[in-house]
Design an enzyme around this catalytic site. Structure first.
Site, short mmCIF file in Angstrom:
data_model
loop_
_atom_site.label_atom_id
_atom_site.label_comp_id
_atom_site.label_asym_id
_atom_site.label_seq_id
_atom_site.Cartn_x
_atom_site.Cartn_y
_atom_site.Cartn_z
N ARG A 130 0.83 -1.20 0.00
CA ARG A 130 0.00 0.00 0.00
C ARG A 130 0.87 1.25 0.00
O ARG A 130 1.77 1.37 0.81
CB ARG A 130 -0.92 -0.01 1.23
CG ARG A 130 -2.01 1.06 1.23
CD ARG A 130 -2.96 0.75 2.38
NE ARG A 130 -4.16 1.56 2.35
CZ ARG A 130 -4.34 2.67 3.07
NH1 ARG A 130 -3.37 3.10 3.85
NH2 ARG A 130 -5.48 3.34 3.00
N ARG A 132 -2.03 14.74 4.30
CA ARG A 132 -2.26 15.00 5.73
C ARG A 132 -1.92 13.78 6.59
O ARG A 132 -1.89 13.88 7.82
CB ARG A 132 -3.72 15.41 5.95
CG ARG A 132 -4.72 14.38 5.51
CD ARG A 132 -6.16 14.87 5.63
NE ARG A 132 -7.10 13.97 4.99
CZ ARG A 132 -7.58 12.87 5.53
NH1 ARG A 132 -7.19 12.53 6.75
NH2 ARG A 132 -8.44 12.10 4.88
N TYR A 154 -3.68 5.11 -2.04
CA TYR A 154 -4.64 5.87 -1.26
C TYR A 154 -4.37 7.35 -1.48
O TYR A 154 -3.27 7.85 -1.18
CB TYR A 154 -4.51 5.51 0.22
CG TYR A 154 -5.56 6.12 1.12
CD1 TYR A 154 -6.90 6.15 0.75
CD2 TYR A 154 -5.22 6.66 2.36
CE1 TYR A 154 -7.87 6.70 1.57
CE2 TYR A 154 -6.18 7.20 3.20
CZ TYR A 154 -7.50 7.22 2.80
OH TYR A 154 -8.46 7.76 3.62
N HIS A 212 -11.17 3.34 -1.98
CA HIS A 212 -12.35 4.20 -1.77
C HIS A 212 -12.62 5.17 -2.92
O HIS A 212 -12.97 6.33 -2.71
CB HIS A 212 -12.22 4.98 -0.47
CG HIS A 212 -11.65 4.18 0.67
ND1 HIS A 212 -11.90 2.83 0.84
CD2 HIS A 212 -10.82 4.54 1.69
CE1 HIS A 212 -11.26 2.40 1.93
NE2 HIS A 212 -10.61 3.40 2.44
N ASP A 232 -14.07 -2.34 5.70
CA ASP A 232 -13.04 -1.50 6.32
C ASP A 232 -13.00 -1.70 7.84
O ASP A 232 -12.45 -0.86 8.56
CB ASP A 232 -13.23 -0.02 5.98
CG ASP A 232 -11.94 0.79 6.15
OD1 ASP A 232 -10.88 0.30 5.74
OD2 ASP A 232 -12.00 1.90 6.70
N ASN A 258 -9.58 5.32 12.87
CA ASN A 258 -9.55 6.78 12.70
C ASN A 258 -10.89 7.38 12.29
O ASN A 258 -10.93 8.48 11.72
CB ASN A 258 -8.48 7.18 11.67
CG ASN A 258 -7.10 6.69 12.06
OD1 ASN A 258 -6.71 6.78 13.21
ND2 ASN A 258 -6.37 6.15 11.09
#
Length: 208
Positions: free
Chosen positions: A34, A40, A67, A91, A160, A165
């Site tokens: 990944r 951020r 991602y 996503h 998921d 988070n």
């Protein structure tokens, strides 16, 4: 490793990961790495480093998960298109679902998939994308349905769990399962999304 052939995994690895470490991960059931491009959440890695890792795992039959957020896609579009491996987008590239699913921002993401047959997408995490919130996540439906209908053999789904988070709410996994027939309308598309596609990606020996 304890699950044997019942489970598969995706790992994050250091740039210095050794061949021995990669093969140990492979033996334990890992089938992908990944890369995080969300500014951020992570510092940027040099693209040549990521390309080198991608080439190494491609030779093992693995894939790369990327991602990023929709606003970052223009910056990375060309790089993503050059990755020499099967690529899975987390996503749907985190679209802004307050915008039009037929608008230019999401159209760029769809173009990425149209132009690169090696790129897949997860149509997961309405709970992370939604502005309207639970229990229906209605604003995410047109985006996910559009991806499923245009790329039925390159989509994946998951809950998921355990939802790390999450700050707005803790989603009900049953509600997330109920989301599936709203984005994959037919039995055929559900079979691809939930069975055939993940088997082909994670257990290729089973689908051959």
């Amino acid at each position: 490793a304890n699950a044997g052939e019942l489970a598969r995994g995706v790992a994050t690895v250091r740039a210095s990961v050794s061949d021995e470490e990669l093969h140990a991960l492979d033996a334990s059931g890992v089938r992908g790495v990944r890369f995080n491009f969300v500014k951020r959440l992570a510092d940027a890695l040099p693209r040549d480093t990521l390309s080198g890792i991608a080439k190494r795992v491609a030779a093992m039959g693995w894939h790369v998960v990327i991602y990023f957020e929709a606003e970052e896609l223009p910056e990375h579009y060309e790089f993503f298109s050059t990755l020499p491996v099967t690529v899975v987008v987390d996503h749907m590239g985190r679209p802004d679902v307050s915008r039009d699913a037929d608008g230019p921002e999401f159209e760029l993401f769809l173009r990425l998939l149209r132009e690169n047959g090696n790129i897949w997408s997860k149509v997961s995490c309405p709970e992370r994308l939604s502005k309207s919130g639970p229990p229906h996540y209605n604003d995410v439906v047109p985006f996910a349905r559009k991806v499923v209908e245009e790329f039925p053999e390159r989509v994946l789904w998951g809950t998921d769990w355990p939802h790390p988070n999450m700050k707005s709410h803790m989603p009900d996994d049953g509600v997330l399962v109920d989301f599936i027939p709203r984005i994959a309308i037919s039995k055929e598309s559900q079979q691809l999304l939930l069975v055939d596609n993940p088997t082909r990606l994670y257990w290729p020996e089973e689908s051959s």
